[in-house]
Write a protein that holds these residues in place. Structure first.
Motif, PDB file in Angstrom:
ATOM      1  N   GLY A   1      60.892  58.146 -16.254  1.00 17.34           N
ATOM      2  CA  GLY A   1      60.563  59.775 -16.650  1.00 17.34           C
ATOM      3  C   GLY A   1      61.329  60.164 -17.870  1.00 17.34           C
ATOM      4  O   GLY A   1      62.441  59.877 -18.254  1.00 17.34           O
TER       5      GLY A   1
ATOM      6  N   GLY B   1      54.754  60.113  -5.014  1.00 16.50           N
ATOM      7  CA  GLY B   1      54.344  59.627  -6.316  1.00 16.50           C
ATOM      8  C   GLY B   1      53.332  58.615  -6.399  1.00 16.50           C
ATOM      9  O   GLY B   1      52.686  58.891  -7.233  1.00 16.50           O
TER      10      GLY B   1
ATOM     11  N   ARG C   1      55.649  60.884 -16.983  1.00 13.19           N
ATOM     12  CA  ARG C   1      55.870  59.976 -16.246  1.00 13.19           C
ATOM     13  C   ARG C   1      54.689  58.872 -16.524  1.00 13.19           C
ATOM     14  O   ARG C   1      53.700  59.288 -16.597  1.00 13.19           O
TER      15      ARG C   1
ATOM     16  N   THR D   1      50.495  57.915 -19.631  1.00 16.29           N
ATOM     17  CA  THR D   1      51.370  58.621 -18.886  1.00 16.29           C
ATOM     18  C   THR D   1      50.571  60.043 -18.299  1.00 16.29           C
ATOM     19  O   THR D   1      49.582  60.306 -18.721  1.00 16.29           O
TER      20      THR D   1
ATOM     21  N   TRP E   1      62.275  59.428 -10.634  1.00 19.61           N
ATOM     22  CA  TRP E   1      61.203  59.551 -11.693  1.00 19.61           C
ATOM     23  C   TRP E   1      61.360  58.396 -12.613  1.00 19.61           C
ATOM     24  O   TRP E   1      61.812  58.495 -13.692  1.00 19.61           O
TER      25      TRP E   1
ATOM     26  N   GLN F   1      66.475  59.082 -12.564  1.00 18.37           N
ATOM     27  CA  GLN F   1      65.531  57.855 -12.787  1.00 18.37           C
ATOM     28  C   GLN F   1      65.107  57.319 -11.760  1.00 18.37           C
ATOM     29  O   GLN F   1      64.228  56.774 -11.293  1.00 18.37           O
TER      30      GLN F   1
END
Length: 393
Positions: free
Chosen positions: A314, A378, A323, A330, A311, A308
Motif C-alpha cells: 500500500g 481485500g 494498492r 493497482t 495493506w 503494510q
C-alpha cells in the motif's frame, strides 16, 4: 481506519442473497453471472469468519451492478442484511475532506505548501510539535509526524461509559499535543486522524463554513450522493441499517450501534455501497477535481511497516490509498472502520470498475482476527476489480 489496528468481530448465521440493479442508472442488462457468483462466494467467506452481516456491490465498466449479502443485520432477530443498508463511513470520509482541500487549492484559496501555522497560528505547539514546519500536504498524506491520540474503547465497560462522549477539535488537537511527534515532518508515515481534524478547521478558516457543509456543497450534491449524510451528534443511523457489533473477546459480542463519534465533524458520515461506488468512480474519472489536483492526490508514499500488514504494497496519496491488484496494475481506495462497521472499497485507475463491501461486525479482539477480516475483504475487492481479466482467480 480510525486507529492503528482497528476493531473487528464474530458469530455465524444466514445465507447469501443476490440482487441486481440500480434504479438511478437505469441499466437494463442483468449482471454477469460469474461476477455475481464470485461476489456471493466472497461475502459468504467473510461471514464464515464470524462476521454477522456483509453487503457488497460491484459495478462493471458498462454500469451493470452485482450485489450480494450474507448473514444477518440483527443477531437477536436474524433479520437479513439489506443490500442498500446505511453504515458509518468513518475514515472513507478522508477522501471527501482531501477533495475539498484540493478544490480550494485549484481555486487559489490555499496552497498545499502552506504551513499549519499560516492558517492556525499557535495551534500546533509543545512537546516538539511545531505548526510552522508542517504543511497542508503533510496533513493530507499522514507525513506530518503528529501523534494520533483519538479517544476510543477497548472493553464493553469503556464502550458503555464513553459511547456518547463528544470532543471539540481543540480538545482532540490538545490530546495530540501532549505527545512528542512520531518523527520530524516529512520524514516518515503514520496514520493521524488528528491531521484531518486540523484540515477540517483549515477548511472552515478558508471558507467561513464548517467542513461538512463544504463537502455537501462541493461533492455530494454535484454527484447526486443523496445516501451520504452528515449525522452530527446523532447516535443512530438512517433506516435500513444493520446493527454494528464489536468482538471484545471470547463470548463478548456487543451491539455498539448506539454511539456518537468522538469527532463528529470527521466521523459522523453515513453512506451506502451505492454512494461509495459513485464517489470513487466520479473522483477517478475527473468529475471532482481538475487534472492537476487529481494527479497531486495520486502522488503516493509508502505506508508504515505496521500498516503494510493490513495493506500489503500500500501507498498513500492525499486522502487516497493505492494498492496492487493480483491481475496487474493497482487500484485506489480508502477504507473506514468505526463503531462496529468496517468498509473496504476500490476503483480501477480509469474509474470504470469499482466495488464496496460493508461489514457490520468488527473482529477486533486479536491481531489475527483483525488481519483475517481485512484479508477476506481485500480478496473480495481484488476479485471484483480483476473480473474479466486473465489473472482473475
Amino acid at each position: 481506519m480510525t486507529s492503528a489496528l482497528r476493531k473487528h468481530l464474530a458469530l455465524a448465521l444466514g445465507v447469501a442473497t443476490l440482487l441486481t440493479a440500480d434504479v438511478a442508472t437505469a441499466v437494463a442488462q442483468p449482471p454477469d453471472p460469474s461476477t455475481v457468483e464470485r461476489l456471493r462466494r466472497d461475502t459468504a467467506a467473510i461471514h464464515a469468519l464470524g462476521v454477522s452481516g456483509v453487503q457488497a456491490r460491484a459495478v462493471a465498466p458498462d454500469g451493470r451492478q452485482s450485489v450480494a449479502t450474507s448473514g444477518t443485520s440483527d443477531l437477536k432477530t436474524g433479520r437479513p442484511v439489506a443490500p442498500d443498508g446505511y453504515f458509518r463511513m468513518a475514515s472513507t470520509s478522508k477522501t471527501l475532506v482531501a477533495s475539498v482541500v484540493l478544490q480550494l487549492e485549484a481555486e487559489g484559496r490555499l496552497s498545499l505548501d502552506d504551513t499549519v501555522d499560516h492558517w492556525l497560528p499557535g495551534v500546533v505547539r509543545d512537546n516538539g510539535n511545531d505548526g510552522r514546519l508542517i504543511t497542508v500536504r503533510q496533513l493530507l498524506q499522514h507525513t506530518s509526524g503528529i501523534h494520533d491520540d483519538l479517544p476510543g474503547y477497548t472493553t464493553p465497560a469503556e464502550y458503555y461509559r464513553q459511547r456518547h462522549d463528544v470532543y471539540t477539535s481543540e480538545q482532540l488537537v490538545a490530546r495530540a499535543m501532549a505527545h512528542v511527534p512520531d518523527f520530524p515532518p516529512g520524514e516518515g508515515w503514520a496514520y493521524s486522524n488528528t491531521g484531518y481534524v486540523l484540515l477540517d478547521v483549515i477548511i472552515q478558516k478558508v471558507t467561513g463554513r464548517p467542513a461538512h457543509e463544504e463537502i455537501e456543497e462541493r461533492a455530494l450534491r454535484p454527484l447526486g450522493l443523496d445516501q451520504t449524510r452528515w449525522m452530527g451528534t446523532s447516535p443512530g443511523l438512517p433506516r435500513p441499517h444493520a446493527k454494528g457489533y464489536q468482538l471484545f473477546g471470547p463470548g463478548a459480542v456487543v451491539d455498539v450501534t448506539d454511539q456518537i463519534p468522538v469527532d463528529p465533524e470527521n466521523l459522523s458520515w453515513v453512506t451506502t455501497t451505492r454512494d461509495e461506488n459513485r464517489l470513487l468512480r466520479a473522483l477517478l474519472a475527473g468529475r471532482l477535481l481538475p487534472a492537476r489536483q487529481l494527479a497531486e492526490m495520486k502522488r503516493t508514499v509508502p505506508v508504515s511497516a505496521e500498516v503494510q500488514q493490513l495493506w500489503p504494497g500500500g501507498r498513500y496519496g492525499l486522502g487516497l490509498v493505492e494498492r496492487p491488484l493480483t491481475c496487474g496494475g493497482t487500484y485506489w481506495s480508502h477504507e473506514g472502520g468505526d463503531g462496529g462497521y468496517i468498509t473496504l472499497n476500490g476503483v480501477t485507475d480509469d474509474g470504470r470498475r469499482s466495488v464496496a463491501v460493508s461489514m457490520s461486525e468488527a473482529r477486533g479482539d486479536t491481531p489475527e482476527h483483525i488481519l483475517g477480516q481485512e484479508n477476506a475483504a481485500g480478496a473480495l475487492i481484488d476479485h471484483a476489480l480483476c473480473a474479466g481479466d486473465s489473472g482473475t482467480p
